[in-house]
Design a protein around this motif. Structure first.
Motif, PDB file in Angstrom:
ATOM      1  N   ASP A 204       0.781  -1.233   0.000  1.00 21.29           N
ATOM      2  CA  ASP A 204       0.000   0.000   0.000  1.00 21.29           C
ATOM      3  C   ASP A 204       0.813   1.283   0.000  1.00 21.29           C
ATOM      4  O   ASP A 204       0.254   2.355  -0.004  1.00 21.29           O
ATOM      5  N   ASN A 205       2.129   1.190   0.040  1.00 19.55           N
ATOM      6  CA  ASN A 205       2.945   2.386   0.071  1.00 19.55           C
ATOM      7  C   ASN A 205       3.875   2.439  -1.131  1.00 19.55           C
ATOM      8  O   ASN A 205       4.971   1.886  -1.103  1.00 19.55           O
ATOM      9  N   PRO A 206       3.439   3.111  -2.191  1.00 22.02           N
ATOM     10  CA  PRO A 206       4.316   3.262  -3.360  1.00 22.02           C
ATOM     11  C   PRO A 206       5.491   4.173  -3.015  1.00 22.02           C
ATOM     12  O   PRO A 206       5.483   4.845  -1.980  1.00 22.02           O
ATOM     13  N   PRO A 207       6.513   4.213  -3.873  1.00 24.03           N
ATOM     14  CA  PRO A 207       7.640   5.123  -3.615  1.00 24.03           C
ATOM     15  C   PRO A 207       7.146   6.568  -3.498  1.00 24.03           C
ATOM     16  O   PRO A 207       6.092   6.922  -4.022  1.00 24.03           O
ATOM     17  N   LYS A 208       7.933   7.390  -2.832  1.00 18.95           N
ATOM     18  CA  LYS A 208       7.566   8.798  -2.623  1.00 18.95           C
ATOM     19  C   LYS A 208       7.347   9.492  -3.964  1.00 18.95           C
ATOM     20  O   LYS A 208       8.156   9.348  -4.889  1.00 18.95           O
ATOM     21  N   GLY A 209       6.234  10.214  -4.079  1.00 16.77           N
ATOM     22  CA  GLY A 209       5.917  10.928  -5.305  1.00 16.77           C
ATOM     23  C   GLY A 209       5.168  10.081  -6.321  1.00 16.77           C
ATOM     24  O   GLY A 209       4.891  10.541  -7.429  1.00 16.77           O
ATOM     25  N   PHE A 210       4.824   8.835  -5.949  1.00 17.57           N
ATOM     26  CA  PHE A 210       4.106   7.932  -6.845  1.00 17.57           C
ATOM     27  C   PHE A 210       2.723   7.622  -6.296  1.00 17.57           C
ATOM     28  O   PHE A 210       2.482   7.704  -5.096  1.00 17.57           O
ATOM     29  N   GLU A 211       1.831   7.254  -7.188  1.00 15.35           N
ATOM     30  CA  GLU A 211       0.485   6.828  -6.821  1.00 15.35           C
ATOM     31  C   GLU A 211       0.249   5.454  -7.441  1.00 15.35           C
ATOM     32  O   GLU A 211       0.704   5.179  -8.552  1.00 15.35           O
ATOM     33  N   THR A 212      -0.458   4.581  -6.717  1.00 12.10           N
ATOM     34  CA  THR A 212      -0.687   3.221  -7.200  1.00 12.10           C
ATOM     35  C   THR A 212      -2.011   3.122  -7.947  1.00 12.10           C
ATOM     36  O   THR A 212      -3.040   3.552  -7.451  1.00 12.10           O
TER      37      THR A 212
END
Length: 198
Positions: free
Chosen positions: A33-41
């Motif tokens: 549930d936690n994509p890399p910073k600055g990303f949206e899943t």
């Protein structure tokens, strides 16, 4: 004395079990549930693909001709294109046996990216990555984005056929008796329908 030591040991064991379970759950939730910073899943058929938040979804849908689900994201000359073919003729186990995979006339070579094993190529600044999870095949084209960030939320699964166990005698006997019962019942149904006299 023995009971006291036993109580301390049990308390320690229970606390250790609770802590390790909490860490495992937290780690799984974080990975999914936690994509890399600055990303949206974005999700497609249960797979989570991470795309930079600054990118806009340009197209998405289903291609009837090629039988693919797709999502296209853009920001200027940068882009992420994701296509997914459900229940493809390829599966994870079959693709693992390949050393080269050809897609769009370009040879892709085996590579593991972000914990996902597949086939990778780079040409004219465009990176492409192809992989299977079970029997779904995923195609990714990207420019200006790391493939490892796009796929980091995906849990790749091996292909497990539904009928991979062999029949034993009991299975065979059950199957035969079931077929016999069905055909016997059908014959009575047919007889009633056609007004046969027995």
């Amino acid at each position: 004395m023995d009971k006291r030591i036993l109580r301390y040991f049990l308390s320690f064991f229970i606390i250790l079990t609770i802590l390790s379970t909490s860490f495992i759950i937290a780690d799984n939730v974080f990975a999914k549930d936690n994509p890399p910073k600055g990303f949206e899943t974005y999700y497609m058929r249960g797979y989570g693909f991470n795309v930079p938040k600054s990118f806009k979804l340009a197209l998405d849908g289903y291609d009837d001709v090629n039988h693919l689900n797709y999502m296209d994201f853009k920001k200027g000359s940068k882009f992420v294109n994701i296509s997914l073919e459900r229940h493809s003729k390829f599966n994870k186990n079959l693709m693992d046996s390949y050393s080269i995979f050809n897609w769009n006339g370009l040879n892709h070579y085996k590579k593991s990216i972000g914990g996902v094993s597949g086939f990778y190529a780079k040409s004219n600044g465009i990176k492409s990555f192809v992989f299977c999870s079970e029997d779904d095949i995923v195609y990714i084209n990207a420019k200006g984005v790391k493939i490892s960030n796009i796929v980091s939320s995906i849990n790749q699964r091996s292909y497990k056929p539904y009928h991979d166990s062999s029949y034993d005698f009991n299975d065979d006997a059950y199957y035969e008796s079931d077929v016999y019962d069905d055909s016997f019942d059908d014959s009575f149904d047919d007889a009633g329908y056609y007004n046969y006299n027995w």
